[in-house]
Design a protein around this motif. Structure first.
Motif, mmCIF file in Angstrom:
data_model
loop_
_atom_site.group_PDB
_atom_site.id
_atom_site.type_symbol
_atom_site.label_atom_id
_atom_site.label_comp_id
_atom_site.label_asym_id
_atom_site.label_seq_id
_atom_site.Cartn_x
_atom_site.Cartn_y
_atom_site.Cartn_z
ATOM 1 N N TRP A 19 1.668 11.684 -9.564
ATOM 2 C CA TRP A 19 2.122 10.401 -10.108
ATOM 3 C C TRP A 19 2.951 10.610 -11.366
ATOM 4 C CZ3 TRP A 19 2.599 6.510 -7.214
ATOM 5 C CH2 TRP A 19 1.673 6.196 -6.217
ATOM 6 N N GLU A 20 2.518 11.537 -12.218
ATOM 7 C CA GLU A 20 3.231 11.752 -13.486
ATOM 8 C C GLU A 20 4.671 12.204 -13.226
ATOM 9 O OE1 GLU A 20 0.235 12.903 -12.769
ATOM 10 O OE2 GLU A 20 -1.130 12.161 -14.322
ATOM 11 N N LYS A 71 6.999 8.183 -1.870
ATOM 12 C CA LYS A 71 6.569 9.346 -2.661
ATOM 13 C C LYS A 71 5.959 10.401 -1.734
ATOM 14 C CE LYS A 71 2.648 9.644 -5.116
ATOM 15 N NZ LYS A 71 2.142 10.979 -4.746
ATOM 16 N N PRO A 72 6.549 11.607 -1.717
ATOM 17 C CA PRO A 72 5.910 12.666 -0.935
ATOM 18 C C PRO A 72 4.520 12.971 -1.499
ATOM 19 C CG PRO A 72 8.153 13.293 -1.574
ATOM 20 C CD PRO A 72 7.795 12.066 -2.359
ATOM 21 N N GLY A 98 0.797 -1.225 0.000
ATOM 22 C CA GLY A 98 0.000 0.000 0.000
ATOM 23 C C GLY A 98 0.829 1.274 0.000
ATOM 24 N N ASP A 99 2.132 1.185 0.281
ATOM 25 C CA ASP A 99 2.983 2.385 0.281
ATOM 26 C C ASP A 99 3.101 2.957 -1.138
ATOM 27 O OD1 ASP A 99 3.444 1.976 2.951
ATOM 28 O OD2 ASP A 99 5.600 1.591 2.769
ATOM 29 N N GLU A 100 3.096 4.283 -1.226
ATOM 30 C CA GLU A 100 3.302 4.956 -2.519
ATOM 31 C C GLU A 100 4.802 5.235 -2.684
ATOM 32 O OE1 GLU A 100 -1.091 7.013 -2.845
ATOM 33 O OE2 GLU A 100 0.633 8.331 -2.560
ATOM 34 N N VAL A 101 5.364 4.775 -3.796
ATOM 35 C CA VAL A 101 6.822 4.818 -3.957
ATOM 36 C C VAL A 101 7.233 5.391 -5.321
ATOM 37 C CG1 VAL A 101 7.283 2.895 -2.369
ATOM 38 C CG2 VAL A 101 6.812 2.407 -4.788
ATOM 39 N N ILE A 102 8.483 5.860 -5.347
ATOM 40 C CA ILE A 102 9.145 6.298 -6.588
ATOM 41 C C ILE A 102 10.417 5.471 -6.683
ATOM 42 C CG2 ILE A 102 10.137 8.233 -7.869
ATOM 43 C CD1 ILE A 102 8.746 10.154 -5.972
ATOM 44 N N ARG A 161 15.434 11.137 -3.814
ATOM 45 C CA ARG A 161 14.854 11.705 -2.583
ATOM 46 C C ARG A 161 15.003 13.226 -2.591
ATOM 47 N NH1 ARG A 161 17.271 8.299 0.667
ATOM 48 N NH2 ARG A 161 15.621 6.749 0.660
ATOM 49 N N GLU A 162 16.183 13.685 -2.972
ATOM 50 C CA GLU A 162 16.449 15.136 -3.002
ATOM 51 C C GLU A 162 15.530 15.832 -4.012
ATOM 52 O OE1 GLU A 162 20.684 16.015 -3.359
ATOM 53 O OE2 GLU A 162 20.227 17.929 -4.336
ATOM 54 N N LEU A 163 15.380 15.229 -5.187
ATOM 55 C CA LEU A 163 14.558 15.846 -6.233
ATOM 56 C C LEU A 163 13.075 15.803 -5.859
ATOM 57 C CD1 LEU A 163 16.352 14.399 -9.398
ATOM 58 C CD2 LEU A 163 16.647 16.664 -8.368
ATOM 59 N N ALA A 164 12.635 14.681 -5.280
ATOM 60 C CA ALA A 164 11.224 14.565 -4.884
ATOM 61 C C ALA A 164 10.886 15.607 -3.833
ATOM 62 C CB ALA A 164 10.946 13.154 -4.360
#
Ligand SMILES: NC(=O)c1ccc[n+]([C@@H]2O[C@H](COP(=O)([O-])OP(=O)(O)OC[C@H]3O[C@@H](n4cnc5c(N)ncnc54)[C@H](OP(=O)(O)O)[C@@H]3O)[C@@H](O)[C@H]2O)c1
Length: 306
Positions: free
Chosen positions: A118-119, A112-113, A85-89, A262-265
């Motif tokens: 999503w895009e 994902k913050p 269920g976690d939202e991830v990149i 992580r830095e870019l997100a």
């Protein structure tokens, strides 16, 4: 079963197909992600055409894609930090992200913050990591005058913003249609083509400190002609220039990792970085997505969704 992009031989866009494949199983340390968005990149088109077969050969049937964002469907043995269920990149190095279900190493995922669409999340890894590497390769700092070729493209649109954040004065080479977007992001737009050196000289007052080339085809020579020192030139499209002039070729191999993601997100979540989305296609229309990309004038990223 799940849908996944496949091709069985090197070739044009028409070799791409969407196949029904077995549900992948995550091994130890791996996570199965249900893809919500994944981006396409020019490098994938080059691989599919066989242009990179000497460096990165394909085995058939081949999948494709490395960028992705989605929801954790299953965690493999020993995985900590990610739950169903976690939202991830994240990203995969196995040419597999253009698919509904993707096995990803847990080490290649971040959470994902909430403020990242999503895009944008699905488009971040290749273009973002590459842009990050380019800006760091030439050490952009306050007061630097930096030129970026392909300034509104996938990599360029991120590189110009990171160079601005680093304190640079950024001159972006792009078609006129992209100038308003560049101006809105604090970039001085210049049309490329004949006379570009004079136009750069005019707006830079004759001083260019660094050059980020996303295009090849003579931009490294232009940078040298403008007086930029080789160690402050980075190209991701003209690898021979490293040998010829001693310039840098830092790209996704340097900036493609979870730490940079992580830095870019975080920058996106804070509203300081925009990932322009040029188009969104369903996975089933993957051929149309590459037709658009291969016109060579994408503003930002083209995204596939399930
Ligand atoms: N080495 C690496 O690690 C690495 C990583 C990623 C990408 N790459 C490579 O880098 C290149 C760019 O990737 P990308 O994802 O940014 O591609 P992209 O999004 O498809 O680039 C499109 C951009 O290219 C610009 N463009 C086209 N012709 C141009 C020219 N003659 N001069 C200046 N700009 C021009 C277009 O500008 P206008 O629309 O404004 O005309 C458009 O904004 C590709 O060759 C890719 O394979 C390498």
């Amino acid at each position: 079963m799940a849908q996944a992009v496949r091709f069985d031989e090197y070739g044009g866009i028409d070799v791409l197909r969407v196949a029904e494949v077995d549900r992948p199983v995550p091994g130890p340390g791996q996570v199965l992600v249900r893809m919500r968005a994944t981006a396409i990149n020019p490098g994938e088109a080059k691989i599919r055409k066989g242009l990179l077969a000497h460096r990165w050969p394909a085995t058939f049937p081949s999948g494709e894609g490395s960028d992705l964002a989605g929801v954790v469907e299953e965690a493999g043995e020993g995985v900590t930090g990610f739950a169903v269920g976690d939202e991830v990149i994240g990203f995969t190095g196995t040419r597999a992200s253009h698919a509904e279900l993707v096995v990803v190493e847990a080490a290649n995922l971040i959470h994902k913050p909430a403020g990242v669409s999503w895009e944008a999340a699905g488009a971040l890894y290749v273009a973002g990591g590459t842009a990050w590497a380019m800006v760091h390769a030439v050490s952009v700092g306050p007061g630097d005058s930096v030129v970026v070729s392909g300034a509104a493209g996938g990599v360029g649109s991120i590189a110009v913003q990171l160079a601005r954040i680093a304190g640079g004065t950024v001159i972006g080479l792009a078609s006129e249609a992209n100038h308003p977007w560049l101006i809105r992001h604090g970039v001085i737009p210049i049309t490329y083509g004949e006379g570009v050196a004079d136009r750069i000289q005019a707006v830079s007052g004759g001083r260019v400190d660094a050059f980020l080339d996303t295009q090849g085809g003579g931009y490294v020579e232009l940078a040298i002609e403008l007086g930029v020192r080789p160690e402050r030139i980075d190209t991701i499209a003209d690898f021979a220039a490293k040998e010829a002039y001693g310039v840098k070729i830092d790209g996704s191999a340097v900036g493609g990792n979870a730490e940079v993601l992580r830095e870019l997100a975080l920058l996106i979540d804070q509203g300081r970085l925009e990932i322009p989305i040029a188009g969104v296609y369903p996975l089933a229309k993957v051929q149309d997505a590459y037709r658009e990309l291969e016109k060579g004038h994408t503003h930002g990223k083209i995204v596939l969704k399930p």
